[in-house]
Design an enzyme around this catalytic site. Sequence first.
Site, PDB file in Angstrom:
ATOM      1  N   ASP A   9     -12.021  -2.102  -7.505  1.00 25.47           N
ATOM      2  CA  ASP A   9     -10.878  -1.752  -6.667  1.00 25.47           C
ATOM      3  C   ASP A   9      -9.920  -0.931  -7.545  1.00 25.47           C
ATOM      4  OD1 ASP A   9      -8.717  -1.990  -4.708  1.00 25.47           O
ATOM      5  OD2 ASP A   9      -7.866  -3.509  -6.066  1.00 25.47           O
ATOM      6  N   ASP A  11      -5.938  -0.089  -6.622  1.00 26.36           N
ATOM      7  CA  ASP A  11      -4.518  -0.495  -6.662  1.00 26.36           C
ATOM      8  C   ASP A  11      -4.362  -1.972  -6.970  1.00 26.36           C
ATOM      9  OD1 ASP A  11      -4.242   1.844  -4.120  1.00 26.36           O
ATOM     10  OD2 ASP A  11      -3.221   2.034  -6.036  1.00 26.36           O
ATOM     11  N   GLY A  51      -3.800   0.334   3.593  1.00 24.20           N
ATOM     12  CA  GLY A  51      -3.744   1.714   4.045  1.00 24.20           C
ATOM     13  C   GLY A  51      -2.313   2.152   4.273  1.00 24.20           C
ATOM     14  N   LYS A  53      -0.980   4.778   5.817  1.00 24.09           N
ATOM     15  CA  LYS A  53      -0.625   5.206   7.185  1.00 24.09           C
ATOM     16  C   LYS A  53      -0.547   4.002   8.118  1.00 24.09           C
ATOM     17  CE  LYS A  53      -3.997   8.253   7.463  1.00 24.09           C
ATOM     18  NZ  LYS A  53      -4.440   8.316   6.033  1.00 24.09           N
ATOM     19  N   LYS A  83       4.256  11.454   0.851  1.00 21.13           N
ATOM     20  CA  LYS A  83       4.225  10.318  -0.069  1.00 21.13           C
ATOM     21  C   LYS A  83       3.121  10.484  -1.105  1.00 21.13           C
ATOM     22  CE  LYS A  83       2.130   6.270  -1.143  1.00 21.13           C
ATOM     23  NZ  LYS A  83       0.697   5.935  -1.315  1.00 21.13           N
ATOM     24  N   THR A 120     -11.968   1.573  -2.696  1.00 20.89           N
ATOM     25  CA  THR A 120     -10.517   1.425  -2.572  1.00 20.89           C
ATOM     26  C   THR A 120     -10.009   1.867  -1.208  1.00 20.89           C
ATOM     27  OG1 THR A 120      -8.381   2.169  -3.442  1.00 20.89           O
ATOM     28  CG2 THR A 120     -10.211   3.720  -3.590  1.00 20.89           C
ATOM     29  N   SER A 123      -5.816   6.515  -0.917  1.00 17.65           N
ATOM     30  CA  SER A 123      -6.301   7.872  -0.634  1.00 17.65           C
ATOM     31  C   SER A 123      -6.971   8.468  -1.870  1.00 17.65           C
ATOM     32  CB  SER A 123      -5.121   8.741  -0.191  1.00 17.65           C
ATOM     33  OG  SER A 123      -4.431   8.093   0.864  1.00 17.65           O
ATOM     34  N   LEU A 124      -7.998   9.288  -1.649  1.00 15.98           N
ATOM     35  CA  LEU A 124      -8.768   9.866  -2.750  1.00 15.98           C
ATOM     36  C   LEU A 124      -7.889  10.613  -3.751  1.00 15.98           C
ATOM     37  CD1 LEU A 124     -11.525  10.298  -4.069  1.00 15.98           C
ATOM     38  CD2 LEU A 124     -11.830  12.320  -2.563  1.00 15.98           C
ATOM     39  N   PRO A 125      -6.913  11.422  -3.322  1.00 15.61           N
ATOM     40  CA  PRO A 125      -6.080  12.111  -4.330  1.00 15.61           C
ATOM     41  C   PRO A 125      -5.369  11.148  -5.286  1.00 15.61           C
ATOM     42  CG  PRO A 125      -5.725  13.055  -2.156  1.00 15.61           C
ATOM     43  CD  PRO A 125      -6.540  11.818  -1.952  1.00 15.61           C
ATOM     44  N   ASN A 126      -5.057   9.952  -4.776  1.00 14.55           N
ATOM     45  CA  ASN A 126      -4.402   8.962  -5.646  1.00 14.55           C
ATOM     46  C   ASN A 126      -5.362   8.467  -6.726  1.00 14.55           C
ATOM     47  OD1 ASN A 126      -2.270   9.182  -3.864  1.00 14.55           O
ATOM     48  ND2 ASN A 126      -2.724   7.281  -2.781  1.00 14.55           N
TER      49      ASN A 126
HETATM   50  C1  XBP Z   1      -4.282  -0.611  -1.812  1.00 13.96           C
HETATM   51  C2  XBP Z   1      -3.788  -0.117  -0.517  1.00 13.96           C
HETATM   52  C3  XBP Z   1      -3.307   1.285  -0.406  1.00 13.96           C
HETATM   53  C4  XBP Z   1      -2.133   1.520  -1.350  1.00 13.96           C
HETATM   54  C5  XBP Z   1      -1.358   2.766  -0.964  1.00 13.96           C
HETATM   55  O1  XBP Z   1      -5.603  -0.162  -1.882  1.00 13.96           O
HETATM   56  O2  XBP Z   1      -3.833  -0.844   0.465  1.00 13.96           O
HETATM   57  O3  XBP Z   1      -2.864   1.480   0.929  1.00 13.96           O
HETATM   58  O4  XBP Z   1      -1.234   0.427  -1.224  1.00 13.96           O
HETATM   59  O5  XBP Z   1      -2.240   3.896  -0.963  1.00 13.96           O
HETATM   60  P1  XBP Z   1      -6.704  -0.889  -2.870  1.00 13.96           P
HETATM   61  P2  XBP Z   1      -2.300   4.845   0.340  1.00 13.96           P
HETATM   62  O6  XBP Z   1      -6.077  -2.180  -3.416  1.00 13.96           O
HETATM   63  O7  XBP Z   1      -7.891  -1.143  -1.984  1.00 13.96           O
HETATM   64  O8  XBP Z   1      -6.942   0.114  -3.961  1.00 13.96           O
HETATM   65  O9  XBP Z   1      -0.872   5.117   0.750  1.00 13.96           O
HETATM   66  O10 XBP Z   1      -3.026   6.080  -0.098  1.00 13.96           O
HETATM   67  O11 XBP Z   1      -3.057   4.029   1.351  1.00 13.96           O
HETATM   68 MG    MG Z   2      -6.079  -3.709  -4.716  1.00  9.69          MG
END
Ligand code: XBP
Ligand code: MG
Length: 242
Positions: A9, A11, A51, A53, A83, A120, A123-126
């Site tokens: 994962d 984030d 997510g 959005k 964002k 994850t 978003s891919l750019p992140n």
């Molecule tokens: C974490 C999420 C994401 C991030 C924000 O993803 O739920 O939505 O909080 O990124 P993970 P975006 O733990 O699965 O990596 O705004 O691009 O969604």
């Molecule tokens: Mg996570």
Amino acid sequence: MSLAAIIFDIDGTLAETEELHRASFNLAFTDAGLPWHWDQQLYGRLLEVTGGKERLRHFIDSLPSNPLGAHPAAAIASLHAAKTTHYAGLVEHGALPLRPGFAALIEDARRAGIRLAIATTTSLPNVEALLRANFNERATTLFEVIAAGDSVTRKKPAPDIYLSVLAQMQLSACDCLAVEDSCNGLLSALAAGIATLVVRSNYTREQQFPGAALVVDDLEQARQRLDTGNLLTALQALHRRA
Ligand code: XBP
Ligand code: MG
């Protein structure tokens, strides 16, 4: 069967990214002249919705009045794009290191021929910004598959993003180990049949993780609990036990 692949994962797991996400949402609100500010307490609750959005939509639906009008989808997409731009800038110009032990684990796994992937909701750019900031030009070669964000319709806790990785790598769930930080992430990996190590993060410290193969606060704790010489042998031992 031996451990064939580790699926990470992003984030909260690879790095403590959510404070930068929160700051990026707030910058986008300011740019748009919206009177919103997500503090840590509110954001901690909003993280229950995966997510960005979807999180925005959930927040807007909770408001007594909706300043984005009756059909906010386009405005939400535009806010989220702004964002994401802010987030990439913050990652590229600030220091967002990987959590302790992850860089070494990735390198050791690569050397041992264990395949690596990312699953994850972000978003891919992140993902690309975080990998570039930490691995430079090698960023695009370390992970065989990066399954991110809108590449699947149903986000975590649905299993879709993990099932997508398994399909792309032509692996069975039992050959893999997932590394997650949140209950939504754990539920997603377990629903895909993948044994999961949970490394709690700042925003998930108080969550429950039923079904996890092991729950720790950092990778060193995992090595100590599994009593092995290094992290990779710890994850291999955990996979055998699971
Ligand atoms: C974490 C999420 C994401 C991030 C924000 O993803 O739920 O939505 O909080 O990124 P993970 P975006 O733990 O699965 O990596 O705004 O691009 O969604
Ligand atoms: Mg996570």
